[in-house]
Design an enzyme around this catalytic site. Structure first.
Site, PDB file in Angstrom:
ATOM      1  N   PRO A  97      40.971  32.669  47.798  1.00 42.05           N
ATOM      2  CG  PRO A  97      40.411  30.935  46.703  1.00 42.05           C
ATOM      3  CD  PRO A  97      39.741  31.933  47.606  1.00 42.05           C
ATOM      4  CG  LEU A 114      36.240  33.888  44.509  1.00 41.89           C
ATOM      5  CD1 LEU A 114      36.819  32.369  45.452  1.00 41.89           C
ATOM      6  CD2 LEU A 114      34.902  33.788  44.439  1.00 41.89           C
ATOM      7  CB  SER A 171      41.615  37.677  46.857  1.00 47.14           C
ATOM      8  OG  SER A 171      43.104  38.064  46.930  1.00 47.14           O
ATOM      9  CB  ALA A 195      38.336  40.765  50.764  1.00 51.85           C
ATOM     10  CG  ASP A 219      35.967  42.937  42.522  1.00 45.23           C
ATOM     11  OD1 ASP A 219      35.093  42.725  41.788  1.00 45.23           O
ATOM     12  OD2 ASP A 219      36.997  42.193  42.396  1.00 45.23           O
TER      13      ASP A 219
HETATM   14  O1  PMV Z   1      37.932  39.274  38.532  1.00 42.63           O
HETATM   15  P1  PMV Z   1      37.248  39.959  39.341  1.00 42.63           P
HETATM   16  O2  PMV Z   1      36.341  39.214  40.316  1.00 42.63           O
HETATM   17  O3  PMV Z   1      38.075  40.994  40.235  1.00 42.63           O
HETATM   18  O4  PMV Z   1      36.087  40.877  38.507  1.00 42.63           O
HETATM   19  C1  PMV Z   1      36.380  41.510  37.652  1.00 42.63           C
HETATM   20  C2  PMV Z   1      35.054  42.093  36.947  1.00 42.63           C
HETATM   21  C3  PMV Z   1      35.469  42.929  35.667  1.00 42.63           C
HETATM   22  O5  PMV Z   1      34.110  43.365  35.299  1.00 42.63           O
HETATM   23  C4  PMV Z   1      35.989  41.895  34.821  1.00 42.63           C
HETATM   24  C5  PMV Z   1      36.455  43.967  35.765  1.00 42.63           C
HETATM   25  C6  PMV Z   1      35.846  45.281  36.711  1.00 42.63           C
HETATM   26  O6  PMV Z   1      36.798  46.229  37.071  1.00 42.63           O
HETATM   27  O7  PMV Z   1      34.583  45.373  36.784  1.00 42.63           O
END
Ligand code: PMV
Length: 305
Positions: free
Chosen positions: A89, A94, A96, A99, A140
């Site tokens: 989603p 997660l 996305s 990925a 990520d």
């Molecule tokens: O929302 P996501 O899963 O892309 O996670 C972001 C993680 C943060 O620490 C809020 C931002 C980052 O770039 O690390």
């Protein structure tokens, strides 16, 4: 067909943007896919968007991934179609975007028969993340490209983390889409406007991530759970939780979870809960009854080592 996994952040989101460590793990049950075929002309087809055809030179993030990859590989643009689809989603924490970018880059490398190190693929996906998120920490793309649990510190060598015993983690979606770019921007403003309050919160998160690493390595499940809840409270203070996330965290705890927290950018998206074989089902049922959109279990540290 090339693919890439989703990810969840177990500890340290937001603080990681300011140089503190964070722990993220791949979620192999959710994947993004990219497939390349010969075609009369170059095209990108997004299967999840009604087979929408995307112009190569447009602003669409998928087109930008492809342009960036061609630029850095220094190859001519061939007559191919790139079909992209994803189980992950969007806007739910997660990973996305990272990925999908990883799956496309892997598919192009396979098509051109080019070997690129994970480090270079990671750099490319990071460039794409910058287009999506503005100032991402890089967590990520790192966890998704390396497909292993990572203890991530911005601009430091990548450290893999091995937990002593597998963790049973429930992932539940609030169903509310929230942009990470917005919550990261709000924390930045808080950091600049109220540094006396915000900096200690960020340091506290960093300290608990260091403790979480020890607890994962020694297999101390109860400690891991306690630290998850503590992390959630600190994220509330950073203003990135939401009534829906708080409600699901409370629901999981009341149903017997060892710990629970939001995961990712917050304000919506997913929360996670640590369970064991005796509590997994009841926690999942309670989360569904409380209105979570999609609830599933993932095992951390089972297949990645
Ligand atoms: O929302 P996501 O899963 O892309 O996670 C972001 C993680 C943060 O620490 C809020 C931002 C980052 O770039 O690390």
């Amino acid at each position: 067909m090339s693919q890439a996994s989703a990810k969840i952040i177990l500890f340290g989101e937001h603080a990681v943007v300011y140089g503190e460590p964070a722990i993220a793990v791949p979620v192999s049950s959710l994947q993004a896919y990219a497939e390349i075929r010969e075609s009369p002309s170059f095209q990108i087809i997004a299967r999840d968007l009604n087979d929408k055809s995307i112009a190569f030179d447009g602003d669409d993030p998928l087109a930008q991934v492809v342009r960036l990859t061609f630029d850095s590989l220094n190859v001519p643009i061939p007559d191919i179609s790139i079909a992209v689809r994803s189980d992950i989603p969007i806007g739910s924490g997660l990973g996305s975007g990272a990925a999908i970018a990883t799956a496309i880059i892997r598919a192009l490398l396979k098509y051109f028969d080019i070997q690129l190190s994970r480090a270079l693929i990671n750099e490319l996906v990071f460039e794409v993340e910058k287009i999506h998120h503005g100032t991402p920490s890089g967590i990520d793309n790192t966890v998704i490209v390396y497909e292993q649990s990572v203890y991530f510190v911005r601009e430091k060598p990548i450290e893999m983390i091995k937990n002593r015993s597998p963790l049973q983690v429930i992932v539940a979606d609030t169903g509310k889409v929230a942009l990470t770019r917005d919550s990261v921007g709000d924390v930045r403003r808080l950091y600049e406007d109220e540094p006396d309050i915000t900096k200690p919160l960020i340091q506290q998160i960093g300290n608990l991530v260091r403790d979480a690493k020890d607890a994962m390595q020694s297999g101390d499940l109860q400690k891991i759970g306690d630290l998850m809840l503590e992390n959630h409270c600190l994220l509330q203070e950073l203003t990135v939780s939401s009534p829906e996330l708080d409600m699901l965290v409370d629901t999981a705890m009341l149903a017997g979870a060892m710990g629970a927290k939001l995961s990712g950018g917050g304000r919506g998206g997913n929360m996670i809960a640590l369970v064991d074989e005796n509590t997994s089902e009841q926690v999942q049922d309670a989360l569904k009854q409380a209105g979570a959109m999609r609830v599933f279990e993932t095992i951390v540290g089972e297949s990645t080592f």
